[in-house]
Design a protein around this motif. Structure first.
Motif, PDB file in Angstrom:
ATOM      1  N   LEU A 191     -16.514 -75.040  22.536  1.00  0.00           N
ATOM      2  CA  LEU A 191     -16.983 -75.816  21.306  1.00  0.00           C
ATOM      3  C   LEU A 191     -16.471 -77.245  21.076  1.00  0.00           C
ATOM      4  N   CYS A 192     -17.388 -78.142  20.669  1.00  0.00           N
ATOM      5  CA  CYS A 192     -17.122 -79.494  20.542  1.00  0.00           C
ATOM      6  C   CYS A 192     -17.759 -79.608  19.016  1.00  0.00           C
ATOM      7  N   HIS A 193     -16.660 -80.187  18.391  1.00  0.00           N
ATOM      8  CA  HIS A 193     -16.899 -80.216  16.878  1.00  0.00           C
ATOM      9  C   HIS A 193     -16.449 -81.458  16.341  1.00  0.00           C
ATOM     10  N   ILE A 194     -17.128 -82.283  15.297  1.00  0.00           N
ATOM     11  CA  ILE A 194     -16.625 -83.538  14.857  1.00  0.00           C
ATOM     12  C   ILE A 194     -16.152 -83.087  13.615  1.00  0.00           C
ATOM     13  N   LEU A 195     -14.829 -83.500  13.120  1.00  0.00           N
ATOM     14  CA  LEU A 195     -14.234 -83.036  11.844  1.00  0.00           C
ATOM     15  C   LEU A 195     -14.774 -83.936  10.946  1.00  0.00           C
ATOM     16  N   VAL A 196     -15.345 -83.730   9.884  1.00  0.00           N
ATOM     17  CA  VAL A 196     -15.593 -84.582   8.635  1.00  0.00           C
ATOM     18  C   VAL A 196     -15.047 -84.223   7.432  1.00  0.00           C
ATOM     19  N   ARG A 197     -13.912 -83.202   7.182  1.00  0.00           N
ATOM     20  CA  ARG A 197     -13.423 -82.698   6.281  1.00  0.00           C
ATOM     21  C   ARG A 197     -12.123 -82.176   6.814  1.00  0.00           C
ATOM     22  N   PRO A 198     -11.109 -82.162   5.687  1.00  0.00           N
ATOM     23  CA  PRO A 198      -9.788 -81.782   6.089  1.00  0.00           C
ATOM     24  C   PRO A 198      -9.559 -80.339   6.518  1.00  0.00           C
ATOM     25  N   ASN A 199     -10.406 -79.487   6.425  1.00  0.00           N
ATOM     26  CA  ASN A 199     -10.373 -77.978   6.845  1.00  0.00           C
ATOM     27  C   ASN A 199     -11.545 -77.570   7.513  1.00  0.00           C
ATOM     28  N   ILE A 200     -11.546 -76.788   8.454  1.00  0.00           N
ATOM     29  CA  ILE A 200     -12.304 -76.355   9.314  1.00  0.00           C
ATOM     30  C   ILE A 200     -12.029 -74.928   9.835  1.00  0.00           C
ATOM     31  N   THR A 201     -13.010 -74.044   9.683  1.00  0.00           N
ATOM     32  CA  THR A 201     -12.808 -72.568   9.962  1.00  0.00           C
ATOM     33  C   THR A 201     -14.032 -72.275  11.173  1.00  0.00           C
ATOM     34  N   PHE A 202     -13.523 -72.013  12.231  1.00  0.00           N
ATOM     35  CA  PHE A 202     -14.846 -71.433  13.434  1.00  0.00           C
ATOM     36  C   PHE A 202     -14.213 -70.308  14.207  1.00  0.00           C
ATOM     37  N   SER A 203     -15.243 -69.639  14.594  1.00  0.00           N
ATOM     38  CA  SER A 203     -14.945 -68.315  15.397  1.00  0.00           C
ATOM     39  C   SER A 203     -15.598 -68.618  16.718  1.00  0.00           C
ATOM     40  N   LEU A 204     -14.794 -67.871  17.736  1.00  0.00           N
ATOM     41  CA  LEU A 204     -15.362 -68.048  19.315  1.00  0.00           C
ATOM     42  C   LEU A 204     -15.221 -66.580  19.699  1.00  0.00           C
ATOM     43  N   ASP A 205     -16.435 -66.041  20.072  1.00  0.00           N
ATOM     44  CA  ASP A 205     -16.278 -64.504  20.667  1.00  0.00           C
ATOM     45  C   ASP A 205     -16.187 -64.644  22.220  1.00  0.00           C
ATOM     46  N   LEU A 206     -15.141 -64.254  22.619  1.00  0.00           N
ATOM     47  CA  LEU A 206     -14.630 -64.647  24.007  1.00  0.00           C
ATOM     48  C   LEU A 206     -14.509 -63.056  24.679  1.00  0.00           C
ATOM     49  N   PRO A 207     -15.591 -62.415  24.788  1.00  0.00           N
ATOM     50  CA  PRO A 207     -15.494 -61.269  25.584  1.00  0.00           C
ATOM     51  C   PRO A 207     -15.027 -61.058  27.035  1.00  0.00           C
ATOM     52  N   ASP A 208     -15.026 -62.264  27.650  1.00  0.00           N
ATOM     53  CA  ASP A 208     -14.917 -62.510  29.261  1.00  0.00           C
ATOM     54  C   ASP A 208     -13.493 -62.983  29.249  1.00  0.00           C
ATOM     55  N   LEU A 209     -12.571 -63.193  28.386  1.00  0.00           N
ATOM     56  CA  LEU A 209     -11.565 -63.765  28.310  1.00  0.00           C
ATOM     57  C   LEU A 209     -10.477 -63.142  29.391  1.00  0.00           C
TER      58      LEU A 209
END
Length: 85
Positions: free
Chosen positions: A20-38
């Motif tokens: 994941l690559c994300h540019i933060l533009v606000r103070p809070n962020i929530t994201f989910s990653l599905d990692l079945p091969d972890l």
């Protein structure tokens, strides 16, 4: 890419090493990653690192938020609590 150059001891796996690559533009962020091969990645001696860097600077330097809760597959991996003032 700043992320690829940040840690010479833990190179980003090619060709799809950035989950994941994300540019933060606000103070809070929530994201989910599905990692079945972890589990299979861990058996192959692969690791997952979280990196955050400044994008508004010429200098490549890692930064961290004042607070963060990181979970993977529903389990808490780490937490950084806001400093006491």
């Amino acid at each position: 890419c700043r992320f690829r150059n940040m840690d010479p001891f833990h190179a980003v796996a090619e060709p799809y090493g950035m989950l994941l690559c994300h540019i933060l533009v606000r103070p809070n962020i929530t994201f989910s990653l599905d990692l079945p091969d972890l589990k299979s990645w861990r058996k192959e001696d692969q690791s997952i690192f979280m990196r955050m860097c400044k994008v508004n600077s010429d200098k490549c330097s890692q930064v961290w938020p004042r607070r963060i809760l990181f979970e993977a597959n529903g389990a808490k991996v780490f937490e950084v609590k806001e400093p006491e003032e």
